[in-house]
Design an enzyme around this catalytic site. Structure first.
Site, PDB file in Angstrom:
ATOM      1  CB  SER A 122      -0.959  -0.044   1.194  1.00  0.00           C
ATOM      2  OG  SER A 122      -1.886   1.012   1.130  1.00  0.00           O
ATOM      3  CG  ASP A 126      -4.214  -2.689  -4.020  1.00  0.00           C
ATOM      4  OD1 ASP A 126      -4.285  -2.566  -5.251  1.00  0.00           O
ATOM      5  OD2 ASP A 126      -5.140  -2.381  -3.257  1.00  0.00           O
ATOM      6  CG  HIS A 150      -5.856  -1.810   0.290  1.00  0.00           C
ATOM      7  ND1 HIS A 150      -5.237  -1.535  -0.914  1.00  0.00           N
ATOM      8  CD2 HIS A 150      -5.162  -1.090   1.228  1.00  0.00           C
ATOM      9  CE1 HIS A 150      -4.230  -0.694  -0.720  1.00  0.00           C
ATOM     10  NE2 HIS A 150      -4.160  -0.424   0.571  1.00  0.00           N
TER      11      HIS A 150
END
Length: 456
Positions: A163, A187, A257
């Protein structure tokens, strides 16, 4: 609330132990554990580096930023993987840290450094955490330069960022002029980076090789392509098994996510073989238009995971490549894919969706090719991608139904002059064919597959 599939993952990774182990008299350095009160108050950046090797997999050792040759466990002649977490809105340690440490150590003998910047990432104000990424990157850049001065090779450094940590890794790579060996972005974060220039986010110039996995592009993840290869799980957005409504609570917000981490862990564990097919879009992939990997021969199609050697050079020659794959809702995530080629001969034009069942050993698995209505007309070749949740290695029977939605008119015949099933992930398995099958719309028909060099 834990995301679906997590409990199965915890049970699968048997190498990963739930509690830290240490010998007599030893104390382990653990990841910083904060509480929600810290996040309300706000935290200032402090970067800790926790070293794990095959000799201390269950007991991290915090290492300083200088005089690395004095660190007894750090072997600078080995490759080094940095694991960099992202935004931590609750302050709790990531539940996957121990798992990724064990799984990376199983790949090869290397130094594994968990970058603990929880003090900084743990803020209710996301924008504060974003602002700390540059400072954290500067800190880590200095450490890696010290590694280089004391004998390490930049090409042997692998940054794995989750992330917000993916962009942090990109900033480190940019500081080091793209000489880092590899960056893996799981991601990469989208908020505050949607309109960012390549210099302001992860991009292919940040390392000698950059691979990216997308699972939540329509929410917390970043749209687009940002590596030499970008893997798009289920199109890169909504993941199967994740909640579709806000009533599921926290899981509704984080499930898609977080799936990037669980897919990567499964790929490292080699339980999942997640093959990506180069394509311009997920829709084209589902239409069966992108099931060849000619650019990678004699190697196979790209596979998500740690080992990229067999197709890395081909990718570097291609520039940026987008690859797509579909998964199931839970472990082991992998779908069984067949390319289905049909030649139809029917008097009247029909539109419909296709359902295919494979039967074997008393079980069956079904593929629904229903992402759009397909056109069936006289003497027309049609290619489909059929993806099944279960792998039945010995197929005894195949049944099909073409659903046209016709409920009041006469049922028309659809004649299949030829149908061929090509296993995509198992080239060692035989092709299955059948010739001259007469079907009636909305009615299931079953047949025994034959070797493709045989006829009735």
């Amino acid at each position: 609330m834990l995301p679906r599939g997590l409990l199965g993952l915890l049970g699968l990774l048997m190498l990963c132990k739930g509690e830290e182990e240490s010998g007599p008299g030893e104390s382990c350095d653990n990841f910083t554990d904060l509480t929600l009160s810290h996040c309300f108050i706000g935290t200032s950046l402090y970067v800790r580096l926790l070293l794990y090797t095959r000799s201390n997999l269950d007991c991290g050792r915090e290492i300083g930023h200088h005089h690395l040759s004095a660190q007894p466990l750090l072997n600078l002649s080995l490759p080094t993987a940095f694991v960099i977490h992202g935004y931590r809105p609750t302050g709790a340690p990531p539940i996957w840290i121990n798992h990724i440490v064990h799984l990376l150590a199983a790949q090869e003998d290397l130094n594994i450094i968990v970058v603990d910047w929880n003090r900084g990432a743990a803020n209710l104000n996301y924008f504060t955490a974003v602002s700390y990424t540059r400072e954290a990157a500067h800190n880590l850049t200095g450490f890696i330069r010290t590694m280089q001065e004391e004998g390490a090779s930049l090409s042997s450094v692998h940054l794995i960022g989750v992330s917000l940590g993916a962009h942090l890794a990109g900033f480190i790579g940019a500081n080091l002029k793209g000489q880092i060996g590899r960056i893996t972005g799981l991601d990469p974060a989208g908020p505050m980076f949607t309109s960012a220039t390549p210099e302001e986010r992860l991009d292919p110039s940040d390392a000698m090789f950059v691979d990216v996995l997308h699972t939540d592009m329509n929410s917390f993840g970043l749209r687009g392509a940002h590596g030499h290869i970008d893997f798009y799980a289920n199109g890169g957005a909504d993941q199967p098994g994740c909640p579709k409504t806000i009533f599921a609570g926290k899981s509704y917000f984080v499930c898609d996510h977080q799936r990037s981490v669980f897919l990567y862990l499964c790929a490292l564990n080699r339980t999942c073989s997640l093959t990506g097919y180069p394509c311009s879009s997920y829709s084209d992939f589902l239409d069966g238009r992108c099931l060849q990997c000619e650019a990678f021969k004699p190697a196979s199609c790209p596979v998500l995971g740690y080992d990229v050697g067999q197709w890395r050079e081909a990718l570097l020659g291609l520039g940026q490549t987008r690859v797509f794959f579909s998964t199931t809702a839970s472990l082991p995530y992998r779908k069984l894919s067949y390319r289905v080629d049909m030649v139809t001969w029917n008097q009247y034009l029909r539109w419909g969706v296709v359902y295919i069942r494979l039967h074997g050993g008393g079980n069956f698995t079904e593929a629904r090719i229903d992402h759009k209505r397909l056109r069936f007309e006289q003497y027309t070749a049609t290619r489909l991608l059929a993806q099944f949740d279960d792998d039945l290695s010995h197929i005894q029977k195949i049944s099909m139904r073409i659903n046209t939605g016709n409920v009041i008119g006469p049922r028309y015949k659809i004649r299949l002059l030829r149908i061929r099933f090509t296993p995509l992930e198992h080239p060692d398995r035989p092709l299955m064919c059948r010739f001259d099958v007469m079907m009636e719309e909305n009615t299931e028909v079953a047949f025994r597959p034959l070797p493709c060099d045989s006829r009735l």
